[in-house]
Design a protein around this motif. Structure first.
Motif, PDB file in Angstrom:
ATOM      1  N   GLY A 492       0.725  -1.191  -0.085  1.00 34.08           N
ATOM      2  CA  GLY A 492       0.092  -0.128  -0.033  1.00 34.08           C
ATOM      3  C   GLY A 492       0.857   1.140  -0.060  1.00 34.08           C
ATOM      4  N   VAL A 493       2.074   1.083   0.039  1.00 38.02           N
ATOM      5  CA  VAL A 493       2.954   2.377   0.062  1.00 38.02           C
ATOM      6  C   VAL A 493       3.297   2.801  -1.156  1.00 38.02           C
ATOM      7  CG1 VAL A 493       5.260   3.163   0.889  1.00 38.02           C
ATOM      8  CG2 VAL A 493       3.934   2.164   2.565  1.00 38.02           C
ATOM      9  N   LEU A 494       3.139   3.903  -1.761  1.00 41.28           N
ATOM     10  CA  LEU A 494       3.611   4.315  -3.132  1.00 41.28           C
ATOM     11  C   LEU A 494       5.065   4.874  -3.088  1.00 41.28           C
ATOM     12  CD1 LEU A 494       0.162   5.874  -4.253  1.00 41.28           C
ATOM     13  CD2 LEU A 494       0.829   3.550  -4.610  1.00 41.28           C
ATOM     14  N   ALA A 495       5.286   5.601  -1.819  1.00 34.61           N
ATOM     15  CA  ALA A 495       6.564   6.286  -1.938  1.00 34.61           C
ATOM     16  C   ALA A 495       6.822   6.353  -0.368  1.00 34.61           C
ATOM     17  CB  ALA A 495       6.773   7.593  -2.775  1.00 34.61           C
ATOM     18  N   ALA A 496       8.060   6.495   0.025  1.00 34.52           N
ATOM     19  CA  ALA A 496       8.683   6.748   1.243  1.00 34.52           C
ATOM     20  C   ALA A 496       9.950   7.455   1.576  1.00 34.52           C
ATOM     21  CB  ALA A 496       8.664   5.377   2.199  1.00 34.52           C
ATOM     22  N   THR A 497      10.121   8.025   2.751  1.00 27.18           N
ATOM     23  CA  THR A 497      11.428   8.794   2.776  1.00 27.18           C
ATOM     24  C   THR A 497      11.326   9.212   4.363  1.00 27.18           C
ATOM     25  OG1 THR A 497      12.468  11.051   2.407  1.00 27.18           O
ATOM     26  CG2 THR A 497       9.991  11.252   2.738  1.00 27.18           C
ATOM     27  N   LEU A 498      12.576   9.300   4.480  1.00 33.72           N
ATOM     28  CA  LEU A 498      13.139   9.901   5.995  1.00 33.72           C
ATOM     29  C   LEU A 498      13.807  11.284   5.733  1.00 33.72           C
ATOM     30  CD1 LEU A 498      14.875   6.471   7.094  1.00 33.72           C
ATOM     31  CD2 LEU A 498      12.758   7.291   7.730  1.00 33.72           C
ATOM     32  N   SER A 499      13.585  12.053   6.779  1.00 38.16           N
ATOM     33  CA  SER A 499      14.322  13.320   6.724  1.00 38.16           C
ATOM     34  C   SER A 499      14.220  14.047   8.056  1.00 38.16           C
ATOM     35  CB  SER A 499      13.188  14.402   6.035  1.00 38.16           C
ATOM     36  OG  SER A 499      12.075  14.677   6.445  1.00 38.16           O
TER      37      SER A 499
END
Length: 765
Positions: A492-499
Motif C-alpha cells: 500500500g506504500v507508493l513512496a517513502a522517505t526519511l528526513s
C-alpha cells in the motif's frame, strides 16, 4: 446596610418596570463581560500566574546571543555553562537542561515513548520540589560514569507501571540503557515544559572542543535581593571575558536572561495576548457606553421623579447612589450571565488546545483571580455606565422641572455627551472590526493555502534513536539505510522517505559560502538546510525543475552534492548558472578548510522551508542526502499511501520493530493533521478577534440605533411643526440623518487610526 438593601430592592423593581431596556442592558453587559472574562482567563493562564513553585518569580532562563551574526537567542555550550556556573555569584546555582525523547521499555512488552528532559542533578533543588515517591537526583548522579538512574513522571508511573508502589528500585531500559528508577514526581509536574521522564545530564568537557557540541537551556534561581538586571549585567561581564579569552569560539557572544515563563512565548505572543486583552476591554467599553446611552435616554424621562424626591428632602448624593444601584443591578445580572459565557469560552479554548498542549504551567480556568477580575470589571462597568445618567438626572433645576416636564436646561449637554459616547462606540467597533477582518483574511489565506506538495495521502511519524545504541552518524545512517527499503516495501506504500523535517515545518538555518564569492568580515549568508533520503521529492510529488534528485548512490564516499530550492537558486545564482556550482557550509562564523564543497545537482520548487505563517522570513534553502550528513537522532517518516494514510500506522511500526523492537513511533499524524496543527495558533486567535469584531459591530449598531431613535422621539413635536410650516419629507429625513452621519464619519475616522495601532502587534498588515 439597610439603605443599600433598600436601593437594591428598588433596583430590582426598576428592572421589571422597563423590561425592554433592562433586557438590552443585561445582554450588552453579558457580552462585554463574557468576552473580557474569557480573554483575561487566557492572559492570566499564559502570562500572570507563573510557575507553580515557591518564589517562582526568581527563576530565570539563561541563554546566549550573537548580534554580529543576527542570532538573538541560542543555547549555552558545555564549556560556557561550566564557566558561568563557576564564575557567577548572583544565582543560588545554575542548571543545564536539554529535551529529548525517552523510550522506556521493560523486560517484556512494547516500548513507550515519553517526552524527556536531561537535567543537572540540582534541578529539583532549584525548583524546591520534592518527589511523590523515592528521591530526586543527588550530587554526583550527573557525573560521567555514575550509576544510571531515572525519575518517572506521575502519569508515566500510572500508565507504564500501573501505579505500583514497588517501582522504586526497579530497572527499566531508557533509550536502550538499563537504569534504576529512584523517584516518581508529583502529579502535574512536567518541568521544563511538558516532560514526563527525567535523566541526569552528563557533561564531559573532553567530549567536544570548546564552542561545539550540544547546546543547553540554563536555569538559575536568583539570590535574595538580586534583580534580573543585576544578574544580567554580571553574566554579560562573564561572557565578555570569555570572548576575550577564547575568541575563536566566543567572539561576539554575549548572554541573555529572561523570566523563565517568558522564554517559551516570545515577544510576538506577548504582544498578541495583551492586544487581545485590550480588544476585550474595548468590547467592554463599547458595552458600557451602550448602556450609558440607554440610561441617559431614560434619565431624561425621569427628571420629574428625581425632582420630586429632591423636593421631599433627598440629597443629590443620595439620589445618585440610588440610580447607580439600579445600574449595578443590571451589571450584576449581566455579569453573572457573562461569567457563564466566559466559562464556555475557556472550555472552548482548552478543547482547542488539547491536541497541542501549551507548557504545563499554563492552565486556563475560572479561578479566584478571574472571579475577582470579573467582580471588578462589573463594578467599573456599572459605574462607567451609570455615573453620567445619574448626574444628568439630578442636574436639572428642580423648580423648572416641577413647573414644566420639558427637557430642562441640561438637555443640550446630554445630547453632546450622548453623541460623544456614540462616536466612541463607532471608533472602537470600527477598529476591532477592521482587525477582525484582517485576521479573517489571514485565516482564510492559511486554510486555502495552495501547498506545493502532496498532503492528503501522506502518513507521518517521528522516530528517536537512543544515543547509547546509535552513538554516531555512521550507526544512525546504517539504520536509516535499512529502514527506508523496509518502508518502501510495505503493502500500500507508493513512496517513502526519511528526513530531519517535513515540508512547511520550518527548517533551521546554516551559514554558507558560494564558491567564487567574497564576503567581508566573514559576513556569510544563511539559508535553510534539509537532510533527506532518496525519494523525498517523489513522496511529496514534487517535480525536479532542473538536474536530478538524490539516489542511493549518493554516499559518504562519493561526490558531496546538494539540491537547491528555487528561491536559493534565484537569490544566489541570478544568472541561472546554479547547476554544477558549489557551496560550502560555515561553522561558528568561520571558514573550515576541512569542510567539503557541495556540488549542486538539482533544483526543486520551494517547499515552504520557512514554515507556515512565517512569510517575512526567507524560504531560500538547500537539501543534502542523509548519507552525506551528520544527521541527528530524530527523523521524520513520511509515507505516501493508497487510501487512508493513517491505515499505515501499524505497518510502519512493524517495519521499525523488525529492525529495533525498542523504538516506538511518536507524533503519528497525517500530513493534513500536521498542517492543521501548525495553523491552529492562527485559527484560535483569529476566531477570538472575529468574535470581538462581530460583537463590537453589533453593540455599536445597537447603540447608534438607540440614540438616534431616542433623538427622533424627543424631536417629534419639532418635526411636526416643521412639516406644518411646509418642510418636505426629504428635508426632515436629512435633518435626522445629518447628525447620525456626522457621528458615523468621526467614529470611522478614529476607528481606522485605532485599527492601525491594533494590527501592528498582530503582524497582519
Amino acid at each position: 446596610m439597610g439603605t443599600i438593601l433598600k436601593d437594591l430592592r428598588y433596583g430590582v423593581r426598576m428592572l421589571f418596570k422597563s423590561p425592554g431596556l433592562s433586557l438590552i442592558a443585561v445582554v450588552t453587559f453579558a457580552l462585554g463581560i463574557g468576552l473580557t472574562t474569557t480573554v483575561f482567563s487566557i492572559v492570566n493562564g499564559a502570562l500572570l500566574q507563573g510557575l507553580p513553585f515557591p518564589q517562582s518569580e526568581r527563576l530565570a532562563a539563561l541563554g546566549r546571543t550573537n548580534p554580529s551574526q543576527d542570532i538573538q537567542n541560542m543555547g549555552v555550550t558545555a564549556h560556557d555553562f561550566v564557566d558561568w556556573r563557576e564564575q557567577q555569584s548572583v544565582f543560588e546555582g545554575l542548571t543545564a537542561m536539554t529535551f529529548g525523547a525517552v523510550n522506556i521499555a521493560g523486560t517484556e512488552g512494547q516500548p513507550d515513548f515519553y517526552s524527556g528532559a536531561f537535567v543537572s542533578a540540582n534541578m529539583f533543588d532549584q525548583l524546591r520540589v520534592q518527589p511523590h515517591m523515592g528521591r530526586a537526583f543527588q550530587e554526583g548522579d550527573d557525573r560521567p560514569g555514575a550509576e544510571p538512574v531515572v525519575i518517572l513522571g506521575y502519569d508515566a508511573w500510572q500508565t507504564r507501571f500501573e501505579g505500583r508502589p514497588d517501582v522504586i528500585g526497579t530497572t527499566v531500559r531508557a533509550n536502550g540503557e538499563p537504569r534504576t528508577v529512584v523517584g516518581v514526581m508529583p502529579e502535574g509536574f512536567l518541568f521544563p515544559v511538558n516532560q514526563e521522564v527525567w535523566l541526569p545530564l552528563e557533561i564531559d568537557l573532553d567530549e567536544n572542543p570548546r564552542g561545539e557540541g550540544p547546546q543547553y537551556l540554563v536555569l538559575g534561581r536568583l539570590n535574595d535581593g538580586v534583580s534580573m538586571d543585576q544578574a544580567g549585567a554580571q553574566l554579560a561581564g562573564i561572557a565578555q571575558r570569555l570572548a576575550q579569552e577564547y575568541p575563536e569560539s566566543n567572539e561576539g557572544v554575549s548572554s541573555t536572561i529572561t523570566p523563565y515563563t517568558e522564554r517559551f512565548l516570545g515577544r510576538r505572543i506577548y504582544a498578541l495576548l495583551y492586544t487581545m486583552l485590550g480588544a476585550g476591554i474595548g468590547v467592554l467599553l463599547i458595552a458600557s457606553a451602550n448602556v450609558a446611552n440607554l440610561l441617559l435616554a431614560r434619565a431624561s424621562t425621569r427628571t420629574k421623579e428625581v425632582a420630586v424626591k429632591t423636593a421631599l428632602g433627598a440629597s443629590r448624593s443620595r439620589v445618585i447612589m440610588q440610580l447607580l444601584t439600579e445600574t449595578l443591578v443590571l451589571a450584576l445580572v449581566g455579569g453573572t450571565i457573562g461569567m457563564g459565557l466566559g466559562y464556555l469560552g475557556v472550555e472552548w479554548w482548552n478543547r482547542a488546545l488539547s491536541a497541542n498542549p501549551p507548557p504545563f504551567w499554563m492552565t486556563f480556568e475560572i479561578d479566584t483571580s478571574v472571579l475577582l477580575f470579573v467582580l471588578g470589571v462589573t463594578l467599573l462597568a456599572s459605574l462607567f455606565a451609570g455615573i453620567a445618567p445619574a448626574l444628568q438626572a439630578t442636574g436639572a433645576d428642580v423648580n423648572e422641572v416641577l413647573k414644566d416636564e420639558g427637557r430642562g436646561s441640561s438637555s443640550f449637554r446630554m445630547s453632546k455627551f450622548s453623541s460623544a459616547l456614540v462616536v466612541t462606540e463607532i471608533a472602537l467597533s470600527c477598529g476591532l472590526l477592521i482587525a477582525a477582518g484582517l485576521m479573517v483574511k489571514s485565516i482564510v489565506g492559511l486554510k486555502t493555502l495552495d501547498l506545493p506538495f502532496a498532503v492528503e495521502s501522506i502518513f507521518t511519524a517521528r522516530l528517536s534513536l537512543p544515543e547509547i545504541e546509535y552513538p554516531d552518524s555512521a550507526s544512525r545512517i546504517s539504520f536509516y539505510d535499512q529502514l527506508l527499503p523496509g518502508l518502501q516495501s510495505v503493502p500500500g506504500v507508493l513512496a517513502a522517505t526519511l528526513s530531519d523535517g517535513l515540508p512547511a515545518s520550518g527548517n533551521g538555518f546554516r551559514e554558507l559560502e558560494v564558491e567564487g564569492e567574497t564576503y567581508e568580515d566573514d559576513d556569510f549568508p544563511r539559508a535553510r538546510e534539509g537532510i533527506v533520503t532518496p525519494g523525498y521529492f517523489d513522496t511529496f510529488e514534487t517535480p525536479v525543475l532542473q538536474g536530478r534528485a538524490f539516489t542511493m548512490q549518493d554516499r559518504s564516499e562519493t561526490l558531496p552534492v546538494a539540491v537547491l530550492n528555487a528561491t536559493f537558486a534565484s537569490n544566489f545564482f541570478p544568472d541561472g548558472d546554479a547547476m554544477g556550482s558549489r557551496i560550502r557550509m560555515i561553522s561558528g562564523g568561520h571558514r573550515d578548510s576541512t569542510a567539503k564543497w557541495l556540488t549542486v545537482i538539482g533544483i526543486v520548487p520551494d517547499l515552504m522551508m520557512q514554515g507556515i505563517g512565517n512569510d517575512d522570513a526567507s524560504p531560500a534553502g538547500f537539501y543534502i542526502p542523509i548519507a552525506q550528513s551528520g544527521v541527528g537522532r530524530f527523523v521524520s517518516i513520511a509515507v505516501r499511501a493508497q487510501g487512508d494514510p493513517m491505515s499505515m500506522t501499524s505497518r510502519v511500526q512493524e517495519a521499525v520493530a523488525s529492525l529495533d523492537p525498542n523504538l516506538p513511533l511518536f507524533r503519528v499524524l497525517s500530513m493534513s493533521d500536521e498542517i492543521e496543527r501548525q495553523t491552529r495558533f492562527y485559527t484560535l486567535f483569529g476566531t477570538l478577534f472575529m468574535l470581538f469584531g462581530f460583537v463590537a459591530m453589533f453593540l455599536g449598531a445597537v447603540g447608534l440605533y438607540g440614540v438616534m431613535s431616542f433623538a427622533v422621539s424627543r424631536r417629534t413635536q419639532e418635526m411636526g411643526v416643521r412639516m406644518a410650516l411646509g418642510a418636505q419629507n426629504s428635508s426632515i429625513i436629512q435633518l435626522v440623518m445629518r447628525k447620525g452621519l456626522m457621528q458615523l464619519g468621526i467614529g470611522l475616522t478614529l476607528g481606522i487610526g485605532l485599527a492601525v495601532l491594533l494590527t501592528r502587534p498582530l503582524d497582519i498588515v
